[in-house]
Scaffold this active site. Sequence first.
Site, PDB file in Angstrom:
ATOM      1  N   ILE A  12      11.610  -4.232  -7.202  1.00 60.06           N
ATOM      2  CA  ILE A  12      12.541  -3.090  -7.231  1.00 60.06           C
ATOM      3  C   ILE A  12      13.991  -3.509  -6.971  1.00 60.06           C
ATOM      4  O   ILE A  12      14.918  -2.818  -7.384  1.00 60.06           O
ATOM      5  CB  ILE A  12      12.058  -2.007  -6.229  1.00 60.06           C
ATOM      6  CG1 ILE A  12      12.578  -0.625  -6.622  1.00 60.06           C
ATOM      7  CG2 ILE A  12      12.438  -2.356  -4.792  1.00 60.06           C
ATOM      8  CD1 ILE A  12      11.873   0.519  -5.910  1.00 60.06           C
ATOM      9  N   ASN A  25      10.979   2.180   7.796  1.00 58.42           N
ATOM     10  CA  ASN A  25      10.272   2.710   8.963  1.00 58.42           C
ATOM     11  C   ASN A  25      11.257   3.558   9.768  1.00 58.42           C
ATOM     12  O   ASN A  25      12.457   3.554   9.480  1.00 58.42           O
ATOM     13  CB  ASN A  25       9.620   1.596   9.791  1.00 58.42           C
ATOM     14  CG  ASN A  25      10.634   0.590  10.274  1.00 58.42           C
ATOM     15  OD1 ASN A  25      11.668   0.962  10.827  1.00 58.42           O
ATOM     16  ND2 ASN A  25      10.375  -0.684  10.045  1.00 58.42           N
ATOM     17  N   GLY A  33       7.664  -6.187   3.872  1.00 63.10           N
ATOM     18  CA  GLY A  33       7.411  -5.587   2.564  1.00 63.10           C
ATOM     19  C   GLY A  33       8.685  -5.287   1.784  1.00 63.10           C
ATOM     20  O   GLY A  33       9.649  -6.055   1.804  1.00 63.10           O
ATOM     21  N   ASP A  35      10.936  -3.082   2.312  1.00 61.62           N
ATOM     22  CA  ASP A  35      12.067  -2.872   3.225  1.00 61.62           C
ATOM     23  C   ASP A  35      12.799  -4.200   3.462  1.00 61.62           C
ATOM     24  O   ASP A  35      14.037  -4.284   3.333  1.00 61.62           O
ATOM     25  CB  ASP A  35      11.506  -2.313   4.546  1.00 61.62           C
ATOM     26  CG  ASP A  35      12.546  -1.685   5.431  1.00 61.62           C
ATOM     27  OD1 ASP A  35      13.684  -1.508   4.979  1.00 61.62           O
ATOM     28  OD2 ASP A  35      12.203  -1.359   6.591  1.00 61.62           O
ATOM     29  N   GLY A 124       1.473  -0.382   1.391  1.00 62.25           N
ATOM     30  CA  GLY A 124       1.450  -1.767   1.859  1.00 62.25           C
ATOM     31  C   GLY A 124       1.026  -1.813   3.315  1.00 62.25           C
ATOM     32  O   GLY A 124      -0.122  -1.519   3.655  1.00 62.25           O
ATOM     33  N   ILE A 125       1.967  -2.121   4.164  1.00 62.69           N
ATOM     34  CA  ILE A 125       1.697  -2.264   5.608  1.00 62.69           C
ATOM     35  C   ILE A 125       1.102  -0.963   6.177  1.00 62.69           C
ATOM     36  O   ILE A 125       0.279  -0.999   7.088  1.00 62.69           O
ATOM     37  CB  ILE A 125       3.015  -2.650   6.336  1.00 62.69           C
ATOM     38  CG1 ILE A 125       3.509  -4.018   5.835  1.00 62.69           C
ATOM     39  CG2 ILE A 125       2.815  -2.689   7.851  1.00 62.69           C
ATOM     40  CD1 ILE A 125       4.987  -4.296   6.075  1.00 62.69           C
ATOM     41  N   TYR A 126       1.473   0.184   5.631  1.00 64.92           N
ATOM     42  CA  TYR A 126       0.983   1.473   6.161  1.00 64.92           C
ATOM     43  C   TYR A 126      -0.390   1.881   5.626  1.00 64.92           C
ATOM     44  O   TYR A 126      -0.927   2.919   6.013  1.00 64.92           O
ATOM     45  CB  TYR A 126       2.016   2.584   5.912  1.00 64.92           C
ATOM     46  CG  TYR A 126       3.194   2.536   6.855  1.00 64.92           C
ATOM     47  CD1 TYR A 126       3.270   1.584   7.871  1.00 64.92           C
ATOM     48  CD2 TYR A 126       4.247   3.445   6.760  1.00 64.92           C
ATOM     49  CE1 TYR A 126       4.352   1.530   8.732  1.00 64.92           C
ATOM     50  CE2 TYR A 126       5.331   3.409   7.633  1.00 64.92           C
ATOM     51  CZ  TYR A 126       5.375   2.448   8.607  1.00 64.92           C
ATOM     52  OH  TYR A 126       6.442   2.398   9.469  1.00 64.92           O
TER      53      TYR A 126
END
Length: 176
Positions: A12, A25, A33, A35, A124-126
């Site tokens: 992206i 977050n 990720g 972010d 992803g992480i979430y």
Amino acid sequence: MDKRIEIIQGDITRIPVDAIVNAANSSLLGGGGVDGAIHRAGGKQILEACQAVRAKQGGCNVGDAVITVAGHLPAKYVIHTVGPHWRPGGNNEDALLANCYINCLRLAEDNHINTLSFPNISTGIYRFPKQKAAEIALKTITRSLINHHNIEKIIIVCFEEENYDIYKALEKNHYC
Ligand code: ADP
């Protein structure tokens, strides 16, 4: 599916648009990720802008969104939204994920943004289940676009092949 929605696979941070959506977050101070990739590619201007938002409103709640400059990214703005952490048992995650898309599109409309790109928020992480997240994203974007006539293009940027295949299958089956 609304003709303004395009699904691609890629990074992206490399796709030129008016605004790039970040799966941030609540601290708005960067993370892993997408972010991390956005802050690395965009440089310190984005972090400074996020710190200014924190000073004003103390971070960002799950489902909400805030807008900043985009630093070195090929965009004018970054819209930071905070997706829900998937928790077995359910804590309203579906509605919170939908709110992310709704609030990003509202901010885009308010700021006269014509083109924007979304990552696959929370997948992803979430750990939000990918199929469910894709269905919520497509349904919510399609519904919201009915009221957003100035938005010309939305690019859903899938980083992982698995997400790309899920979205393409939904598109093929006329999910929305
Ligand atoms: P979250 O905490 O919301 O789950 P992540 O950044 O861990 O956020 O993951 C969200 C999605 O972003 C995942 O599908 C991940 O594969 C994807 N992603 C990671 N890096 C990039 C990137 N450079 N461009 C687009 N998507 C990315």
